[in-house]
Design an enzyme around this catalytic site. Structure first.
Site, short mmCIF file in Angstrom:
data_model
loop_
_atom_site.label_atom_id
_atom_site.label_comp_id
_atom_site.label_asym_id
_atom_site.label_seq_id
_atom_site.Cartn_x
_atom_site.Cartn_y
_atom_site.Cartn_z
N CYS A 24 -46.01 90.72 20.17
CA CYS A 24 -45.67 91.92 19.64
C CYS A 24 -46.58 92.67 20.49
CB CYS A 24 -45.78 92.21 18.19
SG CYS A 24 -45.13 90.97 17.30
N ARG A 27 -42.94 93.80 25.36
CA ARG A 27 -43.64 92.76 24.46
C ARG A 27 -42.77 92.50 23.10
NH1 ARG A 27 -48.66 91.75 25.81
NH2 ARG A 27 -49.04 90.73 23.65
N TRP A 31 -41.70 91.64 18.13
CA TRP A 31 -41.07 90.31 18.29
C TRP A 31 -41.16 89.27 17.05
CZ3 TRP A 31 -41.36 85.05 19.89
CH2 TRP A 31 -40.37 84.59 20.40
N ASN A 90 -50.41 90.97 16.45
CA ASN A 90 -49.79 90.30 17.49
C ASN A 90 -50.13 88.63 17.37
OD1 ASN A 90 -48.61 89.19 19.72
ND2 ASN A 90 -50.07 89.82 20.88
N GLY A 91 -49.20 87.79 17.08
CA GLY A 91 -49.73 86.20 17.19
C GLY A 91 -49.23 85.59 15.94
N GLU A 117 -32.78 78.56 37.87
CA GLU A 117 -32.82 79.94 37.71
C GLU A 117 -31.47 80.73 37.29
OE1 GLU A 117 -35.15 81.93 37.11
OE2 GLU A 117 -34.65 83.75 37.55
N LYS A 168 -30.70 82.90 34.20
CA LYS A 168 -30.36 84.28 34.26
C LYS A 168 -29.08 84.60 33.73
CE LYS A 168 -33.44 86.56 36.44
NZ LYS A 168 -34.51 85.75 35.83
N GLU A 178 -29.58 84.14 29.90
CA GLU A 178 -30.05 85.18 29.22
C GLU A 178 -29.65 86.58 29.02
OE1 GLU A 178 -34.48 85.21 30.40
OE2 GLU A 178 -33.82 85.39 32.67
N HIS A 188 -24.29 61.75 37.59
CA HIS A 188 -24.73 60.67 36.66
C HIS A 188 -24.82 61.44 35.07
CE1 HIS A 188 -26.64 58.39 39.76
NE2 HIS A 188 -27.32 59.48 40.27
N LYS A 235 -40.41 90.36 27.19
CA LYS A 235 -40.77 90.17 28.60
C LYS A 235 -42.12 89.35 28.63
CE LYS A 235 -41.08 91.66 32.68
NZ LYS A 235 -40.20 90.93 33.44
C1 G6P Z 1 -40.55 85.22 28.90
C2 G6P Z 1 -39.58 86.10 29.85
C3 G6P Z 1 -39.01 85.31 30.87
C4 G6P Z 1 -40.42 84.99 31.71
C5 G6P Z 1 -41.17 84.20 30.98
C6 G6P Z 1 -42.66 83.82 31.70
O1 G6P Z 1 -39.97 84.30 28.34
O2 G6P Z 1 -38.57 86.30 28.92
O3 G6P Z 1 -38.41 86.36 31.95
O4 G6P Z 1 -39.88 84.31 32.83
O5 G6P Z 1 -41.55 84.85 29.74
O6 G6P Z 1 -43.44 85.05 31.79
P1 G6P Z 1 -44.58 85.44 32.69
O7 G6P Z 1 -45.04 86.67 32.75
O8 G6P Z 1 -45.60 84.41 32.38
O9 G6P Z 1 -44.32 85.21 33.89
#
Ligand code: G6P
Length: 610
Positions: A2, A27, A74, A99-100, A478, A482, A485, A501, A605
């Site tokens: 958060c 956050r 969050w 936060n935490g 990746e 993407k 998400e 497999h 994020k």
């Molecule tokens: C969160 C975000 C991802 C990101 C990951 C790692 O889960 O939603 O988009 O890749 O954290 O974040 P970082 O800041 O460690 O790259």
């Protein structure tokens, strides 16, 4: 994960707090709230949903006061509802933003309830609020009350506490989650990071783990985990940009995709000397390394997977790339690993931070590759490498991922050269190639025009497979991440050779398969894998370099339903260039579906809980 903020002694604190929360919204964005201190107690506004919901509540019912705390949430403990939004109050004497996770909150809650405390939320945070009421009754100052509470709680946390008992102070503490104090001439702020306070100050004190204390409008009193008074250094951080705007783009993600040539250019310039040769900001003697560990989460993990291919191929240096949240819990054998590199956009992801700390405890040298140079990982690691992507606001990482790959490729080239695997000429070739990357990325943007009309079909899919080989396999992972998400379509990434497999069983008429191809040593085999998928009814969407696409069409003209290409390039650059169509595909699909591109549901994020 958060965002928390506090201010003491600042005229119209609520305005500054709301502005700070805007900078912290990356956050978390499930709910938000602000409380200010008044003559009679607290005045609190909270709202479920994005920060604008709170801003609206405050505009119809303004908050007045010069001391306050704010939070953007969050959800961890307790669902997304108003009762669980912070600030959380206890007996109208304590207001908390946190936060935490307080890991022993269940036990604490039971004993507090047994003493008659009434809980109004499902959060672990409320435990903190009640513990403070109790602690203030049994101590004679806020600093000691804070120490008393810290003696009772376990977990990773950062918090700010406002009380009616001590209206001229805020109590603060940090354990594993970030917290910083911002100094101004008239007031003192506290926030999850320096960026949160970027509108009001650049003078920052970063708390260390275990630090706690109190702040008043002109004084900071900090103690370390042993209770000893400490003076932490005041750092002047670089001016943090104002609230970043979309500059005409529809979403931050779209803007950030388009900023990738610049992100690479800035990252390259910071690592290139006047002769155009790569140099690292700090010397790493790669000849002495026996093996490396790349530790990361999410998209950064995928960059690390690609980096591993490069380091092994170009420098003959073994690398394990691991999901940070798993690494330390599997009690890995570390004998060979002589350098651990944490890869993180934010530099704050708790999983990655803890994995790096684990390595440091085990005596392994640590380094951090981060996009935020004031982040905890940057400050804690002996060595740090910075991606110069600029602030990334869209939750789904794009430009920092591109910049991470750039640095990881440079690392591999420098390592390979030092270790005598790459001769001077090859090193210079790669340096020249990388210097053309910003231009190539710019040219590759044109693929968005081809992709836009393609996404209507993909948007209808229930599921989708991404296939790649070599460095394009992590890109397949990746791509799937993407799509999941952003557009909430189930997707999986597989190594082309692994499909037979198991995953091939998933292929049925009309299943979209995104095949990522370059003109590299894997092309022939990848074409066979794609043909196998097509034979079972898959709809093939080819994402390829020009010449790879041409060869596919020559060999099997009917194979692909849709083709999107980027300019030809050396296979080393293929995962970078091909990332663009992969990002656009997810972006336009999400836009077509109408999902919240910049703030997808349930995500944040930066995740600072385990
Ligand atoms: C969160 C975000 C991802 C990101 C990951 C790692 O889960 O939603 O988009 O890749 O954290 O974040 P970082 O800041 O460690 O790259």
């Amino acid at each position: 994960m958060c965002g928390i903020i506090g201010a003491i002694g600042y005229p119209n604190a609520a305005d500054a707090l709301l502005q700070g929360l805007r900078r912290l919204e990356y956050r978390g964005y499930d709910s938000a709230g602000i409380a200010v201190s008044t003559k009679t107690g607290f005045d609190v506004r909270r709202a479920v949903g994005k920060l604008n919901a709170l801003a609206e509540v405050i505009s119809t019912s303004p908050l007045k006061g010069n001391t306050g705390i704010g939070h953007t949430r969050w959800a961890t403990h307790g669902g997304v509802k108003i009762e669980n939004a912070h600030p959380i109050l206890a007996q109208d004497r304590v207001a908390v933003v946190h936060n935490g996770i307080i890991e022993n909150h269940r036990t604490l809650r039971k004993s507090l309830e047994a003493k008659g405390c009434k809980f109004t939320s499902d959060t672990d945070t409320e435990v903190l609020a009640h513990l403070f009421v109790d602690a203030m009754d049994n101590t004679d100052n806020l600093h000691d009350a804070t120490a008393k509470v810290l003696g009772q709680i376990e977990g990773a946390y950062a918090f700010v506490i406002m009380t009616t008992d001590y209206p001229d102070q805020l109590a603060i503490a940090r354990q594993a989650s970030p917290l910083a104090v911002g100094l101004t001439d008239e007031a003192i702020f506290v926030g999850s990071d320096a960026i949160a306070m970027g509108d009001v100050t650049q003078k920052i004190i970063f708390l260390k783990d275990g630090d706690y204390g109190t702040i008043s409008h002109d004084h900071v009193h900090l103690s370390d985990s042993d209770g000893q008074t400490v003076n932490r250094e005041v750092v002047v951080v670089a001016a943090s940009p104002g609230l970043v705007s979309k500059e005409g783009y529809h979403h931050f993600m779209e803007k950030e995709i388009h900023e990738q040539p610049d992100a690479v250019l800035h990252t390259l310039s910071a690592m290139t000397d006047s002769n155009g040769g790569f140099h690292l900001p700090q010397f790493i003697d790669f000849t002495k390394l026996t093996a490396m560990a790349y530790l990361a989460a999410g998209t950064s993990f995928h960059a690390g997977l690609i980096g591993r291919y490069w380091m092994e191929q170009l420098a003959d240096l073994p690398v394990v790339t691991e999901i940070a949240s798993e690494f330390r819990y599997r009690h890995p054998s570390l004998r060979q690993i002589s350098l651990a590199l944490g890869i993180s956009q934010s530099g704050e992801s708790l999983d990655t931070l803890m994995a790096l700390r684990y390595m440091a405890e085990k005596g392994v040298n640590t380094a951090a590759l981060v996009n935020v140079d004031t982040s905890t990982m940057a400050r804690e690691s002996g060595l740090h490498l910075i991606t110069r992507a600029g602030p990334e606001i869209g939750v789904a990482s794009t430009k920092s991922y591109m910049a991470q790959m750039t640095v990881l490729l440079i690392l591999a080239v420098v390592a390979g050269h030092q270790r005598g695997i790459i001769p001077d000429q090859r090193r210079q070739e790669i340096e020249a190639m990388l210097s053309s990357l910003p231009r190539l990325l710019g040219e590759s943007m044109a693929c968005s025009d081809t992709i836009k009309p393609m996404v209507a079909r993909l948007a209808k899919a229930k599921s989708c497979l991404y296939l790649g080989r070599g460095t394009l396999y992590p890109l397949a992972l990746e791509g799937a991440l993407k799509l999941k998400e952003l557009s909430y379509i189930h997707a999986e990434g597989y190594a082309g050779g692994e499909m037979k497999h198991g995953p091939i069983a998933l292929i049925e008429e009309g299943l979209p398969v995104v095949a990522i191809l370059a003109d590299d040593e894997h092309l022939g085999k990848m074409i066979s894998n794609v043909v196998e998928a097509k034979a079972r009814g898959a709809d093939i969407l080819l994402v390829a370099t020009d010449s790879a696409a041409r060869q596919v069409v020559e060999e099997s003209p009917e194979l692909a339903e849709m083709v999107v290409t980027v300019p030809d390039c050396d296979p080393l650059l293929a995962p970078l260039l091909l990332s663009l169509p992969i990002q656009f595909l997810a972006y336009f699909t999400a836009v077509h579906k109408g999902t919240d591109v910049d703030q997808p549901r349930n995500l944040a994020k930066s995740v600072t809980v385990e």
